[in-house]
Enzyme design. Structure first.
Site, PDB file in Angstrom:
ATOM      1  N   ASP A  30       0.862  -1.180   0.000  1.00 59.55           N
ATOM      2  CA  ASP A  30       0.000   0.000   0.000  1.00 59.55           C
ATOM      3  C   ASP A  30       0.904   1.238   0.000  1.00 59.55           C
ATOM      4  O   ASP A  30       1.717   1.415   0.908  1.00 59.55           O
ATOM      5  CB  ASP A  30      -0.861  -0.054   1.270  1.00 59.55           C
ATOM      6  CG  ASP A  30      -1.812   1.128   1.393  1.00 59.55           C
ATOM      7  OD1 ASP A  30      -1.645   2.135   0.679  1.00 59.55           O
ATOM      8  OD2 ASP A  30      -2.714   1.031   2.230  1.00 59.55           O
ATOM      9  N   ILE A  31       0.749   2.081  -0.986  1.00 63.92           N
ATOM     10  CA  ILE A  31       1.615   3.260  -1.138  1.00 63.92           C
ATOM     11  C   ILE A  31       1.538   4.175   0.089  1.00 63.92           C
ATOM     12  O   ILE A  31       2.526   4.808   0.455  1.00 63.92           O
ATOM     13  CB  ILE A  31       1.244   4.034  -2.444  1.00 63.92           C
ATOM     14  CG1 ILE A  31       2.301   5.068  -2.806  1.00 63.92           C
ATOM     15  CG2 ILE A  31      -0.107   4.695  -2.369  1.00 63.92           C
ATOM     16  CD1 ILE A  31       3.461   4.536  -3.546  1.00 63.92           C
TER      17      ILE A  31
ATOM     18  N   ASP B 226      -5.325   7.974  -5.147  1.00 60.79           N
ATOM     19  CA  ASP B 226      -5.623   9.351  -4.760  1.00 60.79           C
ATOM     20  C   ASP B 226      -6.485   9.372  -3.490  1.00 60.79           C
ATOM     21  O   ASP B 226      -6.158  10.061  -2.501  1.00 60.79           O
ATOM     22  CB  ASP B 226      -6.374   9.997  -5.934  1.00 60.79           C
ATOM     23  CG  ASP B 226      -6.272  11.506  -5.947  1.00 60.79           C
ATOM     24  OD1 ASP B 226      -5.593  12.055  -5.079  1.00 60.79           O
ATOM     25  OD2 ASP B 226      -6.888  12.124  -6.842  1.00 60.79           O
TER      26      ASP B 226
ATOM     27  N   THR C 261      -2.668   2.859 -14.407  1.00 63.81           N
ATOM     28  CA  THR C 261      -3.113   1.480 -14.699  1.00 63.81           C
ATOM     29  C   THR C 261      -4.384   1.080 -13.946  1.00 63.81           C
ATOM     30  O   THR C 261      -4.786  -0.082 -13.988  1.00 63.81           O
ATOM     31  CB  THR C 261      -1.995   0.450 -14.417  1.00 63.81           C
ATOM     32  OG1 THR C 261      -1.654   0.505 -13.030  1.00 63.81           O
ATOM     33  CG2 THR C 261      -0.771   0.736 -15.246  1.00 63.81           C
ATOM     34  N   GLY C 262      -5.011   2.044 -13.267  1.00 61.84           N
ATOM     35  CA  GLY C 262      -6.287   1.767 -12.605  1.00 61.84           C
ATOM     36  C   GLY C 262      -7.412   2.368 -13.429  1.00 61.84           C
ATOM     37  O   GLY C 262      -7.667   1.926 -14.554  1.00 61.84           O
ATOM     38  N   ALA C 263      -8.011   3.407 -12.887  1.00 64.90           N
ATOM     39  CA  ALA C 263      -9.140   4.067 -13.557  1.00 64.90           C
ATOM     40  C   ALA C 263      -8.762   4.559 -14.961  1.00 64.90           C
ATOM     41  O   ALA C 263      -9.626   4.639 -15.841  1.00 64.90           O
ATOM     42  CB  ALA C 263      -9.619   5.232 -12.706  1.00 64.90           C
TER      43      ALA C 263
END
Ligand code: ADP
Length: 176
Positions: free
Chosen positions: A16-17, A40, A124-126
């Site tokens: 987890d960032i 975000d 690479t997500g939304a």
């Protein structure tokens, strides 16, 4: 997986960032810089309202550019907010814009004396960038940066889930 490049280390980890203890973590933000989902949302939830205030003051961020704020309640001293491209078909300058996003984060980090930085897999997500192609751009940009004149000692990619980590590992093995 970890490799040494010049005086620096490039490392890949699953996690987890928001939990990273690097000097800076990178946010895959959107142009408004007013928060959103994915990375975000997680960063603003964990970091508290101060980060959002600074983002709003910054006004916004163009695709491929980067903005720096403090880390609020996070372990990291700074959050570097960048905006990756929304992937359409690969024919709309997506690869260059993704490279710019990584490069501008690294330049901004260097200018603030950051020695260690953690990136998520931007776009690479939304934003639907194909993971393997995005990994190649992300890793190539990091490798090139560490090969140049830099004080950055650690670039860590923090991948969400084992599958994403495996893709990044496969691509990195091919590149080195
Ligand atoms: P973008 O809009 O740039 O595509 P996202 O936040 O939707 O950004 O997704 C980027 C990547 O980050 C995705 O691969 C997603 O799985 C991953 N991700 C989501 N949450 C986290 C987190 N807390 N830490 C690290 N990576 C995350």
């Amino acid at each position: 997986m970890e490799i040494k490049i010049n005086k620096g280390i490039l490392s890949l980890a699953e996690g987890d960032i928001t939990k990273q203890d690097t000097d800076a973590i990178v946010n895959a933000a959107n142009k408004s810089l007013r928060g959103g989902g994915g990375v975000d949302g997680a960063i603003h939830r964990a970091g508290g309202p101060k980060i959002l205030e600074e983002c709003i003051r910054a006004g916004g961020c163009e695709t491929g550019e980067a903005v720096i704020t403090t880390g609020g309640n996070l372990k990291a001293k700074y959050v570097i907010h960048t905006v990756g491209p929304v992937y359409r078909d690969g024919l709309h300058n997506e690869s260059k814009l993704l490279e710019n996003a990584y490069k501008n984060c690294l330049k901004l980090a260097s200018s603030k004396g950051v020695k260690s930085i953690a990136f998520p897999s931007i776009s690479t997500g939304a934003y639907r960038y194909p993971l393997e192609e995005a990994a190649e751009i992300a890793l190539n940009t990091a490798i090139t940066y560490l090969k140049g004149q830099t004080d950055i000692e650690l670039i860590r990619f923090v991948l969400f889930g084992q599958k994403a980590l495996e893709v990044y590992e496969k691509v990195l093995k091919r590149l080195i």
